[in-house]
Design an enzyme around this catalytic site. Structure first.
Site, mmCIF file in Angstrom:
data_model
loop_
_atom_site.group_PDB
_atom_site.id
_atom_site.type_symbol
_atom_site.label_atom_id
_atom_site.label_comp_id
_atom_site.label_asym_id
_atom_site.label_seq_id
_atom_site.Cartn_x
_atom_site.Cartn_y
_atom_site.Cartn_z
ATOM 1 N N LEU A 153 36.792 36.476 33.802
ATOM 2 C CA LEU A 153 37.920 36.056 34.465
ATOM 3 C C LEU A 153 38.556 37.436 35.040
ATOM 4 O O LEU A 153 38.587 38.270 34.725
ATOM 5 C CB LEU A 153 39.029 35.633 33.359
ATOM 6 C CG LEU A 153 40.234 34.932 33.885
ATOM 7 C CD1 LEU A 153 39.843 33.384 34.695
ATOM 8 C CD2 LEU A 153 41.177 34.562 33.158
ATOM 9 N N HIS A 168 30.312 28.456 42.893
ATOM 10 C CA HIS A 168 29.988 27.658 41.709
ATOM 11 C C HIS A 168 28.708 26.806 42.087
ATOM 12 O O HIS A 168 28.674 26.215 43.185
ATOM 13 C CB HIS A 168 31.255 26.921 41.386
ATOM 14 C CG HIS A 168 31.289 26.170 40.188
ATOM 15 N ND1 HIS A 168 31.281 26.792 38.775
ATOM 16 C CD2 HIS A 168 30.994 24.792 39.950
ATOM 17 C CE1 HIS A 168 31.080 25.637 38.124
ATOM 18 N NE2 HIS A 168 31.037 24.686 38.657
ATOM 19 N N ASN A 175 34.781 32.671 45.191
ATOM 20 C CA ASN A 175 33.588 32.572 44.057
ATOM 21 C C ASN A 175 32.654 31.479 44.591
ATOM 22 O O ASN A 175 33.044 30.356 45.123
ATOM 23 C CB ASN A 175 34.389 32.008 42.696
ATOM 24 C CG ASN A 175 33.347 31.700 41.550
ATOM 25 O OD1 ASN A 175 32.508 32.538 41.569
ATOM 26 N ND2 ASN A 175 33.538 30.572 40.975
ATOM 27 N N GLY A 199 21.602 38.406 40.371
ATOM 28 C CA GLY A 199 22.030 38.776 41.631
ATOM 29 C C GLY A 199 21.257 38.213 42.824
ATOM 30 O O GLY A 199 21.281 38.987 44.104
HETATM 31 C C1 GRF Z 1 24.555 30.992 40.619
HETATM 32 O O1 GRF Z 1 24.233 29.939 40.070
HETATM 33 C C2 GRF Z 1 26.703 30.825 40.896
HETATM 34 O O2 GRF Z 1 26.530 29.554 41.686
HETATM 35 C C3 GRF Z 1 26.683 31.027 39.494
HETATM 36 O O3 GRF Z 1 26.155 31.807 39.115
HETATM 37 C C4 GRF Z 1 24.697 32.027 39.482
HETATM 38 C C5 GRF Z 1 24.382 33.339 39.923
HETATM 39 O O4 GRF Z 1 23.226 33.465 40.584
HETATM 40 N N1 GRF Z 1 28.445 31.311 39.685
HETATM 41 P P1 GRF Z 1 22.577 34.885 40.822
HETATM 42 O O5 GRF Z 1 22.926 35.945 39.811
HETATM 43 O O6 GRF Z 1 23.495 35.104 42.112
HETATM 44 O O7 GRF Z 1 21.022 34.657 41.078
#
Ligand code: GRF
Length: 222
Positions: free
Chosen positions: A84, A101, A99, A11
């Site tokens: 999902l 990514h 989202n 998080g």
């Molecule tokens: C991030 O790299 C995000 O892009 C991907 O999952 C990771 C989450 O990291 N979807 P965090 O839990 O916010 O540290």
């Protein structure tokens, strides 16, 4: 704008939102939802005195939609959410779920492309640029309209770990920027880069190039 954050992991992106989206900002995180009771994101929510909800069944669309309605979410942010989102939730919150990514979609996305696998694939491809993408969530993994991207250099000698850390640092700026812009506009809006996106790397370019002064960009063909 009332923001619900869905997270499965540590998080850090949630934390960036918590740090940015607080009064008097136009967006506030009102609930954090996870499929995993051990997600570090839940603890971050509790520390921030924000409701933390663990789903009984992440495939149960009615359950998730119920939580989002209970907290009157205007915007749903997937920040490291590995499941999902059920189709009925995507339909009910059309254009209101985003989202983040950790690569430049549409490359390096899709089912199974998460965590280190993404950065391993980027390095294996020989790409010299990576960076996070924020996109609208649709029924297919990582395929919705792109909202914002931020290029990050891939450096010679990068490992999945070093590249992930460089991309993650930028995620922490990009995601709050998208959420605040959405709050100001009353809905998700595309962000475009403004100003210089690149500065010259301090190390020489790997393919016969020379070091450029900061602020200039040269194409490979020159
Ligand atoms: C991030 O790299 C995000 O892009 C991907 O999952 C990771 C989450 O990291 N979807 P965090 O839990 O916010 O540290």
């Amino acid at each position: 704008m009332r923001v619900a954050v869905l997270a499965s992991g540590g998080g850090t992106n949630l934390q960036a939102l918590l740090d940015t989206c607080r009064e008097p900002a136009p967006a506030q995180v009102v609930v954090v939802v996870s499929n995993s009771p051990t997600a570090g994101a839940l603890e971050r929510a509790r520390q921030a005195k924000i409701a933390a909800v663990v789903l009984r069944d992440h495939q149960d669309g009615a359950e998730l939609a119920g939580v989002l309605r209970e907290y009157r979410a205007d915007l749903v942010v997937l920040a490291g959410y590995l499941k999902l989102v059920p189709g009925e939730v995507v339909a009910a919150f059309r254009d209101r779920i985003i989202n983040i990514h950790p690569a430049l979609l549409p490359s390096f996305g899709g089912k199974g492309m998460y965590g280190h696998r993404v950065h391993e694939a980027v390095l294996a491809s020989g790409a010299t640029v990576s960076g996070p993408t924020v996109h609208v969530v649709t029924a297919a993994y990582d395929r919705g309209p792109i909202v914002a991207q931020w290029p990050v250099p891939v450096r010679p000698g990068d490992t999945p770990d070093t590249l992930a850390a460089r991309v993650l640092a930028v995620e922490h700026q990009l995601l709050p920027a998208v959420v605040l812009a959405a709050a100001r506009a009353g809905g998700v809006v595309r962000l475009l880069a403004a100003g210089p996106a690149f500065t010259a790397a301090p190390e020489p370019a790997p393919v016969g190039g020379s070091v450029e002064p900061a602020g200039t960009i040269r194409s490979q063909e020159e």
